[in-house]
Every structure is written in C-alpha cells, then in structure tokens.
Scaffold this active site. Structure first.
Site, PDB file in Angstrom:
ATOM      1  N   ASN A 202       0.850  -1.197   0.000  1.00  0.00           N
ATOM      2  CA  ASN A 202       0.000   0.000   0.000  1.00  0.00           C
ATOM      3  C   ASN A 202       0.884   1.246   0.000  1.00  0.00           C
ATOM      4  OD1 ASN A 202       0.531   0.771   2.880  1.00  0.00           O
ATOM      5  ND2 ASN A 202      -0.299  -1.280   3.171  1.00  0.00           N
ATOM      6  N   CYS A 266       0.609   1.839  14.089  1.00  0.00           N
ATOM      7  CA  CYS A 266       0.555   2.894  13.069  1.00  0.00           C
ATOM      8  C   CYS A 266       0.813   2.336  11.668  1.00  0.00           C
ATOM      9  CB  CYS A 266       1.594   3.951  13.433  1.00  0.00           C
ATOM     10  SG  CYS A 266       1.435   5.441  12.529  1.00  0.00           S
ATOM     11  N   ALA A 267       1.424   1.161  11.584  1.00  0.00           N
ATOM     12  CA  ALA A 267       1.756   0.601  10.264  1.00  0.00           C
ATOM     13  C   ALA A 267       0.484   0.250   9.502  1.00  0.00           C
ATOM     14  CB  ALA A 267       2.614  -0.650  10.434  1.00  0.00           C
ATOM     15  N   ASP A 271      -4.243  -6.716   5.024  1.00  0.00           N
ATOM     16  CA  ASP A 271      -5.261  -7.579   5.640  1.00  0.00           C
ATOM     17  C   ASP A 271      -5.214  -8.974   5.021  1.00  0.00           C
ATOM     18  OD1 ASP A 271      -6.393  -5.533   7.254  1.00  0.00           O
ATOM     19  OD2 ASP A 271      -7.234  -4.662   5.423  1.00  0.00           O
ATOM     20  N   LYS A 281       9.848 -16.546 -10.263  1.00  0.00           N
ATOM     21  CA  LYS A 281       9.061 -15.474 -10.882  1.00  0.00           C
ATOM     22  C   LYS A 281       7.987 -16.069 -11.809  1.00  0.00           C
ATOM     23  CE  LYS A 281       9.388 -11.511 -13.825  1.00  0.00           C
ATOM     24  NZ  LYS A 281       9.910 -11.205 -15.134  1.00  0.00           N
ATOM     25  N   ILE A 299      -2.689  -8.106  14.057  1.00  0.00           N
ATOM     26  CA  ILE A 299      -1.706  -7.750  15.099  1.00  0.00           C
ATOM     27  C   ILE A 299      -2.396  -7.021  16.248  1.00  0.00           C
ATOM     28  CG2 ILE A 299       0.526  -6.656  15.545  1.00  0.00           C
ATOM     29  CD1 ILE A 299       1.121  -6.811  12.567  1.00  0.00           C
ATOM     30  N   PHE A 316      -5.228   2.819  14.699  1.00  0.00           N
ATOM     31  CA  PHE A 316      -5.582   3.794  13.668  1.00  0.00           C
ATOM     32  C   PHE A 316      -6.734   3.262  12.826  1.00  0.00           C
ATOM     33  CE2 PHE A 316      -2.491   7.292  13.188  1.00  0.00           C
ATOM     34  CZ  PHE A 316      -1.688   6.995  14.272  1.00  0.00           C
ATOM     35  N   LYS A 330     -15.094   0.642  15.390  1.00  0.00           N
ATOM     36  CA  LYS A 330     -13.785  -0.018  15.550  1.00  0.00           C
ATOM     37  C   LYS A 330     -13.221   0.185  16.946  1.00  0.00           C
ATOM     38  CE  LYS A 330     -12.124   0.016  10.789  1.00  0.00           C
ATOM     39  NZ  LYS A 330     -11.178   0.610   9.849  1.00  0.00           N
TER      40      LYS A 330
END
Ligand SMILES: Cc1cc2nc3c(=O)[nH]c(=O)nc-3n(C[C@H](O)[C@H](O)[C@H](O)COP(=O)(O)O)c2cc1C
Length: 385
Positions: A202, A266-267, A271, A281, A299, A316, A330
């Site tokens: 992300n 904070c990371a 999901d 590859k 986590i 967060f 939440k």
C-alpha cells in the site's frame, strides 16, 4: 528534550569542520530554534562571522565584542550552549576556566545545559589529554556528542569526524531516554510476496509513525519501532526492528509487547496475502488471472489478547466514508485511543505533512480536523500519558 522554541548559543572554534557549523545552524533553525553565534578568533579564519551573522540574523560575538558584557548577555539569553566543532585547544580552555576568549568565556558564564562536539584528527582525539578533558567535562554534566569514524580532512581514517548536523540535532533532541517508559510502535507498510519479485502493498509512507516516534523520544521515552518498508527516516535513537510482511511484523510485536507501556499500531498492515507465494518469478505466459488470498494475522487483536495491566493500546482507523461513525464501531474493548483519519487530501494523507484526523478515547473525542502529523503526535502523546 523539546527543542521547539528553545534558544541555542552556537560556539564555533578553529577546526576544519567549522564550515559544517553553517549547516548545523540551519538544521537547528528548521527545528524552530533561535540561534546566536559566538566564535573564537581562530574560527573566524575558517569561516567569516558575516556568514553566521547573516544565517542567524544576529550579530556574532567575536573578540571584537559589540558590547562590554556580551558574554553575559549571550550566555544568559541561551537555554542551551553547543560548542561545535570544539577544537582540542578550546576543549583544554573549557577545563582550565581561563575564559580568555569569547567561546570559553560564554562557557564560564552559561548557567544552562552545555554540549560539546569535538572534531579533530583521530590521534589527537584519542590522546590522553583530549580524553581526560572530555571525561572531566562529562563529570561536570556537560554532554558530549562523540565524533564519528571515517575519512578525516587530514587524509587519515579513524574517529574524529564531525557528525552529520541532523545527527547532532537528533542527539540533542532525542538522546538518552530520561523516563523509564517504553513505546512500541509499528510504522510503514507491509509487503506480501506474490513471487520473488512481486508483492501486494500500500502507499503508507511512515511519516505519521515518524512524527509519533519523535514525539515520544523527545519526551524521554525509549522507542522500539517495528518498521516495514517506508520513506520516513527515523532518528538513530529509535531502536528499529526491520520487517517485510505482516507475519514477521506480528511476531516482532508480540515478542516486544511485554516491554511496552504504550503500543501504537501505526503501520498499514496488509489484511490479506497470497495463499502461496511462488518460489520462482511467475512467467508472462502463465499470467496470473486470479490471486488466491488468505487473511493475515490481526496484530491489533493479538496485542489486545496479550495486553498487560496498565498497558495502553493505540489503533488507527483510515476511513473513506462516514469516517466518524465507522471508526466508532472499531473502538472495541482493549483499545485506549483510536486515531481516525480520512483520505480527504486525495491520497489518504500518505506522504503528506498534513492529515485530517480525529481522536477517540473512552473519555473524550476530538472531532475530525486538518492538522500536521506533528500536531497529531503531540495530541496522541497527551492522551497516552
Ligand atoms: C587547516 C587547519 C585545520 C585544523 N583543524 C583542526 C581540527 O579539525 N580540530 C582541532 O582540534 N584543531 C584543528 N586545527 C588546529 C586549531 O586550529 C588550533 O589548535 C587553534 O589554536 C584552535 O583555536 P581555537 O580553539 O581558539 O579556535 C587546525 C588547524 C589548521 C591550520
């Protein structure tokens, strides 16, 4: 130590690193510190006082003092005195207390916190005289920023190099935890492997986590940062544990959990991850049409399960719609502070200096508003005290 708004007197002596004091002055100013400069006569032969007068926007105190009591005036004005670079000669003068020129005279007259940054040839630095003088200064409560190892101006390699100005400022701002409190924070993003060269990730830059880690450091906390890949740079005073994917972040956090008074999640953790990462590859000819995904470890939930008595957990919630309502859902048991943020700036606040955020705790809620990531960090710190 909180540097914001502090007044710093910068003492410059006759060393080859005197030119780096220009950069140090700018770095301190960027941290919203007021700086005035005092120089030895030898230092003025390396860099002219005009340069420092222009950069500090204030007269430089040299042997041609502007006023009779400029040493008292400058020393009393400052909260902190930093002598950088400090030559071997000036170091000896600080010890002897003769105060025969402006830099050592200010040192005698300075009631506040004092720092020295010695920089010189490595043989000089390791000489018994210099080491003894540094030891004496430390015993007086003067703080010493150790010079670094590296190639020196004299062509030798060894310890004696003037550290990077950012590192000097970091050591003054974030060095030596004073409180016996520990923050465990996750920062950055995770990468979930599809094959050896591709991954799911992300846009998290780690900037919010950086601001939070710095806020706790400058308030004297010890900071452990479990970091995924990110653009943000953490000061050396952060103890970093580098990880790549959600699973290794989960393991690292659970291993460290018992040490923490506060845990900040904070990371931006993935999901979902590919159920199987290909060992080679994936070829074009076998182009992936569908990725089979599975959930990663949660986590936050895991730390809530293992929560110690008195430990605080901060989570967060990034919401793209009905932010406040969704975030409230939440705010589950075990969470002490929930930071709600939105992608109102167009990219979710990723990489920006500002973010739209609100804060929810059991007792208070701070409604969504735009603010700096530093502001968010300082409000969060207050909530976790
Ligand atoms: C080109 C040059 C570079 C020098 N670099 C250093 C240095 O990096 N560190 C140091 O302790 N002395 C260095 N010296 C020696 C000091 O300049 C000398 O000891 C001087 O007396 C220091 O005076 P001050 O401490 O009053 O500024 C250097 C001298 C010269 C000529």
């Amino acid at each position: 130590m909180v540097l914001l708004g502090k007044k710093i007197l910068l003492g410059i002596t006759g060393g080859i690193a005197a030119y780096k004091a220009c950069e140090l002055l700018r770095v301190l100013q960027k941290r919203l510190v007021q700086v005035r400069v005092v120089m030895t006569d030898e230092a003025t032969k390396f860099v002219g006082p005009t340069t420092f007068a222009a950069l500090s926007n204030f007269p430089v105190y040299t042997k041609n003092a502007e006023t009779a009591l400029q040493h008292i005036d400058y020393a009393q004005w400052a909260d902190i005195y930093i002598i950088a670079p400090c030559s071997a000669t000036s170091l000896a003068r600080l010890i002897s207390g003769t105060g025969e020129e402006p830099v050592s005279l200010c040192f005698l007259a300075m009631p506040g916190e004092k720092w020295v940054v010695p920089a010189m040839n490595s043989v000089m630095y390791n000489s018994p005289a210099v080491q003894k003088n540094l030891q004496t200064l430390r015993s007086w409560g003067v703080k010493v920023v150790e010079p670094e190892f590296g190639y020196l101006a004299c062509g030798m390699e060894g310890q004696g190099k003037f550290p990077e100005p950012e590192d000097i400022a970091d050591e003054i701002e974030f060095g030596e935890p004073s409180a016996k409190k520990t923050l465990l924070i996750t920062i950055g993003r995770t990468q979930e492997a599809i094959d050896p060269v591709r991954y799911i990730s992300n846009r998290s830059s780690g900037k919010t986590g950086e601001a939070i880690a710095k806020e706790f450091l400058r308030n004297g906390w010890r900071v452990f940062a479990v970091c995924g890949p990110m653009e943000a740079k953490l000061p050396k005073q952060c103890e970093k544990i580098e990880v790549k994917d959600a699973e290794s972040m989960n393991k690292a956090v659970l291993k460290m959990q018992a040490k923490a008074n506060v845990i900040v999640h904070c990371a931006a953790v993935a999901d979902y991850r590919p159920k199987r990462a290909a060992s080679q590859k994936i070829k074009n000819s076998r182009a992936v049409q569908k990725l089979e995904l599975e959930e990663t470890s949660n986590i936050l939930t895991n730390t809530i399960k293992n929560k110690k008595k008195g430990q605080k957990i901060v989570s967060f919630a990034l919401e793209t719609e009905n932010a406040w309502e969704n975030a409230k859902n939440k705010f589950k048991n075990g969470i002490d502070v929930l930071i709600v943020n939105t992608p109102a700036s167009g990219n979710g606040g990723f990489g920006d200096d500002f973010v739209e955020y609100g804060i929810l705790t059991k007792n208070q809620s701070i409604e969504l508003a735009f603010g700096s990531k530093e502001g968010l960090a300082s409000r969060l710190f207050e909530c976790t005290k």
